[in-house]
Structure formats: structure tokens, C-alpha cells
Scaffold this motif. Structure first.
Motif, PDB file in Angstrom:
ATOM      1  N   SER A 100       6.998  -2.735 -11.046  1.00 16.55           N
ATOM      2  CA  SER A 100       7.653  -1.596 -11.697  1.00 16.55           C
ATOM      3  C   SER A 100       7.505  -0.359 -10.828  1.00 16.55           C
ATOM      4  N   SER A 101       8.275   0.659 -11.162  1.00 14.15           N
ATOM      5  CA  SER A 101       8.209   1.907 -10.390  1.00 14.15           C
ATOM      6  C   SER A 101       6.824   2.536 -10.515  1.00 14.15           C
ATOM      7  N   GLU A 102       6.161   2.346 -11.654  1.00 14.44           N
ATOM      8  CA  GLU A 102       4.807   2.876 -11.828  1.00 14.44           C
ATOM      9  C   GLU A 102       3.830   2.167 -10.901  1.00 14.44           C
ATOM     10  N   GLN A 103       3.971   0.852 -10.780  1.00 11.56           N
ATOM     11  CA  GLN A 103       3.093   0.098  -9.891  1.00 11.56           C
ATOM     12  C   GLN A 103       3.330   0.502  -8.438  1.00 11.56           C
ATOM     13  N   ILE A 104       4.582   0.724  -8.080  1.00  6.90           N
ATOM     14  CA  ILE A 104       4.907   1.148  -6.711  1.00  6.90           C
ATOM     15  C   ILE A 104       4.335   2.534  -6.436  1.00  6.90           C
TER      16      ILE A 104
ATOM     17  N   LYS B 182       1.773   3.954  -7.892  1.00  2.18           N
ATOM     18  CA  LYS B 182       0.312   3.859  -7.809  1.00  2.18           C
ATOM     19  C   LYS B 182      -0.108   3.296  -6.449  1.00  2.18           C
ATOM     20  N   ALA B 183       0.591   2.276  -5.982  1.00  2.00           N
ATOM     21  CA  ALA B 183       0.280   1.687  -4.678  1.00  2.00           C
ATOM     22  C   ALA B 183       0.506   2.710  -3.566  1.00  2.00           C
ATOM     23  N   ASN B 184       1.551   3.523  -3.694  1.00  8.81           N
ATOM     24  CA  ASN B 184       1.817   4.557  -2.682  1.00  8.81           C
ATOM     25  C   ASN B 184       0.711   5.610  -2.669  1.00  8.81           C
ATOM     26  N   LYS B 185       0.231   5.997  -3.856  1.00 10.95           N
ATOM     27  CA  LYS B 185      -0.853   6.987  -3.922  1.00 10.95           C
ATOM     28  C   LYS B 185      -2.118   6.439  -3.279  1.00 10.95           C
ATOM     29  N   VAL B 186      -2.430   5.183  -3.580  1.00  8.81           N
ATOM     30  CA  VAL B 186      -3.624   4.558  -3.010  1.00  8.81           C
ATOM     31  C   VAL B 186      -3.501   4.492  -1.493  1.00  8.81           C
ATOM     32  N   ALA B 187      -2.323   4.141  -1.001  1.00  6.75           N
ATOM     33  CA  ALA B 187      -2.107   4.057   0.448  1.00  6.75           C
ATOM     34  C   ALA B 187      -2.259   5.435   1.096  1.00  6.75           C
ATOM     35  N   LYS B 188      -1.757   6.474   0.431  1.00  3.28           N
ATOM     36  CA  LYS B 188      -1.879   7.835   0.986  1.00  3.28           C
ATOM     37  C   LYS B 188      -3.338   8.279   1.024  1.00  3.28           C
TER      38      LYS B 188
END
Length: 83
Positions: A23-27, A29-35
Motif C-alpha cells: 500500500s502507499s502507507e507501506q511504501i 514508511k519504507a521510504n522514511k526508513v530508507a531516508k
């Protein structure tokens, strides 16, 4: 003889497994973690470089101070022996 391989009833007859896209929320969250990971890696690299530079400067200064102290001791000793 029966096969030791387990049989899974939920696998379709085509053998192709399907997984719902994230989902867009999972994406997000993954982007925030990567940043956050990227920022922490950069901070660690910059800190390592800074610590290396500072410790090198302190080492050079310490050696310079030690050489100056030894020079003063040699001059004092030579003055005492020369009397």
C-alpha cells in the motif's frame, strides 16, 4: 513410498503465487526508513572523518610540544654542563 515434500493446499494449480502490492502507507514508511538510514550513514561517515582529522591534529600538536620540551631540557643541560 510417499514423498517427504509437504503439500500446500493454498497454492493454485498454476503454481504461481500472488502477493498483493504494498500500500502507499507501506511504501511511505519504507521510504522514511530508507531516508533515516541514509542520514545516519552520512552522519557516521562525517563523524569518522572529523574524529580522524581532530585526533591527527592533537597527535601532531602533542609531538610538537614534546619536542619543544625536550629541546628546552637539552639547552638547560648544556648550560649546566658548560659552567
Amino acid at each position: 513410498m510417499d514423498s517427504q515434500t509437504p503439500v500446500f493446499g493454498h497454492i493454485p494449480s498454476t503454481g504461481i503465487l500472488y502477493q498483493q502490492p504494498p500500500s502507499s502507507e507501506q511504501i511511505a514508511k519504507a521510504n522514511k526508513v530508507a531516508k533515516v538510514k541514509a542520514v545516519l550513514k552520512e552522519f557516521a561517515a562525517i563523524s569518522l572523518i572529523g574524529i580522524t582529522v581532530v585526533s591527527t591534529l592533537f597527535t601532531v600538536r602533542s609531538c610538537s610540544d614534546d619536542a619543544d620540551r625536550q629541546t628546552v631540557q637539552v639547552v638547560k643541560f648544556q648550560m649546566e654542563v658548560g659552567k
